[in-house]
Design an enzyme around this catalytic site. Structure first.
Site, PDB file in Angstrom:
ATOM      1  N   ARG A   8      21.122  43.523  53.222  1.00  0.00           N
ATOM      2  CA  ARG A   8      21.749  42.296  52.619  1.00  0.00           C
ATOM      3  C   ARG A   8      21.490  42.289  51.136  1.00  0.00           C
ATOM      4  O   ARG A   8      21.387  41.400  50.386  1.00  0.00           O
ATOM      5  CB  ARG A   8      21.023  40.877  53.007  1.00  0.00           C
ATOM      6  CG  ARG A   8      21.276  40.478  54.505  1.00  0.00           C
ATOM      7  CD  ARG A   8      22.926  40.311  54.739  1.00  0.00           C
ATOM      8  NE  ARG A   8      23.094  39.696  56.060  1.00  0.00           N
ATOM      9  CZ  ARG A   8      23.197  40.391  57.292  1.00  0.00           C
ATOM     10  NH1 ARG A   8      23.125  41.602  57.284  1.00  0.00           N
ATOM     11  NH2 ARG A   8      23.514  39.567  58.302  1.00  0.00           N
ATOM     12  N   SER A  32      24.083  32.966  58.160  1.00  0.00           N
ATOM     13  CA  SER A  32      22.506  32.752  58.158  1.00  0.00           C
ATOM     14  C   SER A  32      22.500  32.251  56.711  1.00  0.00           C
ATOM     15  O   SER A  32      22.700  32.690  55.777  1.00  0.00           O
ATOM     16  CB  SER A  32      22.010  34.218  57.991  1.00  0.00           C
ATOM     17  OG  SER A  32      22.575  35.016  59.091  1.00  0.00           O
ATOM     18  N   GLU A  74      19.472  33.690  51.790  1.00  0.00           N
ATOM     19  CA  GLU A  74      20.645  34.618  51.767  1.00  0.00           C
ATOM     20  C   GLU A  74      21.618  34.068  50.962  1.00  0.00           C
ATOM     21  O   GLU A  74      22.608  34.894  50.328  1.00  0.00           O
ATOM     22  CB  GLU A  74      21.003  34.986  53.012  1.00  0.00           C
ATOM     23  CG  GLU A  74      21.802  36.294  53.371  1.00  0.00           C
ATOM     24  CD  GLU A  74      22.741  36.242  54.539  1.00  0.00           C
ATOM     25  OE1 GLU A  74      23.928  36.067  54.199  1.00  0.00           O
ATOM     26  OE2 GLU A  74      22.195  36.392  55.738  1.00  0.00           O
TER      27      GLU A  74
HETATM   28  N1  EPU Z   1      15.860  33.809  67.259  1.00  0.00           N
HETATM   29  C1  EPU Z   1      15.072  32.744  67.788  1.00  0.00           C
HETATM   30  N2  EPU Z   1      15.725  31.478  67.668  1.00  0.00           N
HETATM   31  C2  EPU Z   1      16.934  31.340  66.978  1.00  0.00           C
HETATM   32  C3  EPU Z   1      17.474  32.358  66.341  1.00  0.00           C
HETATM   33  C4  EPU Z   1      16.770  33.515  66.802  1.00  0.00           C
HETATM   34  O1  EPU Z   1      14.170  32.679  68.362  1.00  0.00           O
HETATM   35  O2  EPU Z   1      17.532  30.253  66.920  1.00  0.00           O
HETATM   36  C5  EPU Z   1      15.172  35.154  67.459  1.00  0.00           C
HETATM   37  C6  EPU Z   1      15.727  35.568  68.987  1.00  0.00           C
HETATM   38  O3  EPU Z   1      14.360  36.330  69.445  1.00  0.00           O
HETATM   39  C7  EPU Z   1      16.854  36.604  68.753  1.00  0.00           C
HETATM   40  C8  EPU Z   1      16.417  37.168  67.601  1.00  0.00           C
HETATM   41  O4  EPU Z   1      15.982  35.960  66.845  1.00  0.00           O
HETATM   42  O5  EPU Z   1      16.835  37.437  69.766  1.00  0.00           O
HETATM   43  C9  EPU Z   1      17.632  37.610  66.929  1.00  0.00           C
HETATM   44  O6  EPU Z   1      18.815  36.630  66.792  1.00  0.00           O
HETATM   45  P1  EPU Z   1      20.212  36.940  66.368  1.00  0.00           P
HETATM   46  O7  EPU Z   1      20.625  38.209  67.246  1.00  0.00           O
HETATM   47  O8  EPU Z   1      20.957  35.779  66.471  1.00  0.00           O
HETATM   48  O9  EPU Z   1      19.925  37.771  65.103  1.00  0.00           O
HETATM   49  P2  EPU Z   1      19.311  37.135  63.768  1.00  0.00           P
HETATM   50  O10 EPU Z   1      18.402  38.221  63.365  1.00  0.00           O
HETATM   51  O11 EPU Z   1      18.917  35.641  63.742  1.00  0.00           O
HETATM   52  C10 EPU Z   1      21.037  38.540  62.096  1.00  0.00           C
HETATM   53  C11 EPU Z   1      22.182  38.356  61.141  1.00  0.00           C
HETATM   54  C12 EPU Z   1      23.330  37.590  61.504  1.00  0.00           C
HETATM   55  C13 EPU Z   1      23.779  38.582  62.468  1.00  0.00           C
HETATM   56  C14 EPU Z   1      22.875  38.585  63.577  1.00  0.00           C
HETATM   57  C15 EPU Z   1      23.457  39.845  64.688  1.00  0.00           C
HETATM   58  C16 EPU Z   1      20.458  38.138  59.051  1.00  0.00           C
HETATM   59  C17 EPU Z   1      19.993  37.275  58.154  1.00  0.00           C
HETATM   60  N3  EPU Z   1      21.162  37.528  59.981  1.00  0.00           N
HETATM   61  O12 EPU Z   1      20.736  37.205  62.826  1.00  0.00           O
HETATM   62  O13 EPU Z   1      24.265  37.637  60.539  1.00  0.00           O
HETATM   63  O14 EPU Z   1      25.162  37.967  62.957  1.00  0.00           O
HETATM   64  O15 EPU Z   1      21.741  39.338  63.119  1.00  0.00           O
HETATM   65  O16 EPU Z   1      23.642  40.982  64.282  1.00  0.00           O
HETATM   66  O17 EPU Z   1      20.208  39.423  59.241  1.00  0.00           O
HETATM   67  C18 EPU Z   1      25.221  36.264  58.749  1.00  0.00           C
HETATM   68  O18 EPU Z   1      24.522  37.236  57.923  1.00  0.00           O
HETATM   69  O19 EPU Z   1      25.556  35.166  58.002  1.00  0.00           O
HETATM   70  C19 EPU Z   1      24.650  36.411  60.092  1.00  0.00           C
HETATM   71  C20 EPU Z   1      25.179  35.495  60.919  1.00  0.00           C
END
Ligand code: EPU
Length: 337
Positions: A165, A237, A333
């Site tokens: 990012r 995010s 972000e």
């Molecule tokens: N999780 C929770 N609670 C929540 C959300 C997430 O416990 O409410 C934990 C879970 O363990 C889950 C893990 O976080 O397995 C990962 O969640 P997710 O796959 O939704 O991904 P993220 O790390 O929360 C990142 C990106 C997203 C992208 C997803 C999928 C960042 C800041 N965000 O989110 O990007 O869509 O991975 O690859 O890196 C964006 O940048 O706007 C965005 C949505």
């Protein structure tokens, strides 16, 4: 002729749907109109703000300057090799339109980045990423107009200094370049990236493993978890996933055995910010006119009448509780203006 609008509302130009006014606003569809807009701003002594799709910005007050909204269009194949092609894409092209275009042609590289809101010009700035793929994996060149020199400049992939990012466009070149085109290398023999989360499982319900089914799987997963900005204002995010030392993570694990993490280096890991926020009890919580999304705690939503300051206030409260409970600092972000 260039149309500089005065006292313009940006409500439809930011995905939080905030009713913010800018002193001046211009849509620039060509290099010449961008140059003209820059000259106009210098002449009128106005600060400038480049606004793409408005999907990663939080306005907290009216803007006293000129907002330049690049609308340069076009998807042009500039190189056609045996295994890959290079496409030069205008900054004003809708991101998902480009992804759809590539998938319809069976080209690989962008399919995991399906349905990300915003325009192509913003993709290198924060190196957009999802489901195991980042924009940096396909970007070969970024072209733009240097604001100080008014000259056209081009940066190759390594010159963009891409990171999670992050890129040179958020550091050294912040406010110093207007991106006009991004060049991507797309593969005619796609290698599918399906290891992230439940992508593989989702594909198995859709049929053959192709760029098209990966796109469909990503769209299904995103639609289940992430609110549509057209229905509920948000900027995806709100925070980055923090990178912490192994020691900090081990400490967290003593109290939360199942704490999730992704390895980053030998001494650091990335913790999903959504998990940290959820543990602090924020998930689904409504505060005034905004709140934390019920399905993804990383997303702050506007229930309709929130102000930018209200949203910022909520974000700061979240940062404080995560710091108090986990000693982890969450970095925003979203760009706060
Ligand atoms: N999780 C929770 N609670 C929540 C959300 C997430 O416990 O409410 C934990 C879970 O363990 C889950 C893990 O976080 O397995 C990962 O969640 P997710 O796959 O939704 O991904 P993220 O790390 O929360 C990142 C990106 C997203 C992208 C997803 C999928 C960042 C800041 N965000 O989110 O990007 O869509 O991975 O690859 O890196 C964006 O940048 O706007 C965005 C949505």
């Amino acid at each position: 002729m260039i149309d500089i609008k005065k006292g313009y509302s940006l409500k439809s130009k930011n995905s939080f749907g905030l009713d913010i006014n800018t002193q001046c606003f211009v849509e620039a569809s060509t290099l010449d109109s961008i140059s003209f807009s820059l000259n106009y701003a210098s002449y009128s002594n106005l600060p400038i703000l480049i606004l793409g799709g408005g999907s990663n910005v939080l306005f907290t007050k009216d803007y006293n300057g000129l907002v330049i909204h690049p609308t340069i269009k076009g998807i042009e194949v500039t190189e056609d090799a045996t295994d890959s092609i290079i496409v030069k894409v205008g900054a004003g092209v809708n991101w998902d339109h480009l992804v759809e275009w590539s998938v319809l042609k069976g080209l690989g590289g962008l399919e995991n980045l399906s349905l990300i809101p915003g325009n192509v010009g913003a993709s290198p700035i924060q190196n957009i990423g999802a489901y195991g793929v980042e924009a940096k994996d396909t970007i070969v060149k970024v072209e733009g107009l240097s604001i100080p020199s008014k000259k056209i400049i081009a940066l190759n992939n390594s010159e963009c200094q891409f990171d999670y990012r992050n890129s040179i466009f958020k550091t050294e070149l912040k406010n110093k370049i207007i991106i006009t085109h991004v060049n991507f290398k797309l593969s005619k023999k796609p290698t599918l990236v399906t290891h992230y989360g439940n992508i593989e499982e989702e594909i198995s319900t859709l049929g053959e493993r192709t760029v098209d089914t990966v796109r469909k799987a990503v769209i299904n997963i995103r639609k289940r978890k992430l609110p549509d900005p057209a229905e509920l204002g948000n900027a995806g995010s709100f925070f980055k996933n923090p990178v912490v030392s192994i020691e900090t993570f081990e400490k967290i694990k003593r109290s939360f055995e199942k704490a999730p993490s992704y390895p980053v280096s030998d001494s650091t890991v990335k913790i999903p910010a959504g998990w940290l926020i959820e543990q602090c009890g924020w998930k689904g919580k409504k505060v005034g006119n905004c709140g934390v999304h019920k399905d993804q705690a990383l997303v702050i939503v506007n229930y309709g009448n929130a102000t930018g300051s209200e949203i910022l206030n909520l974000a700061e409260q979240i940062q404080k509780t995560v710091l108090d409970q986990f000693s982890v600092e969450l970095e925003m972000e979203v760009n706060v203006v």
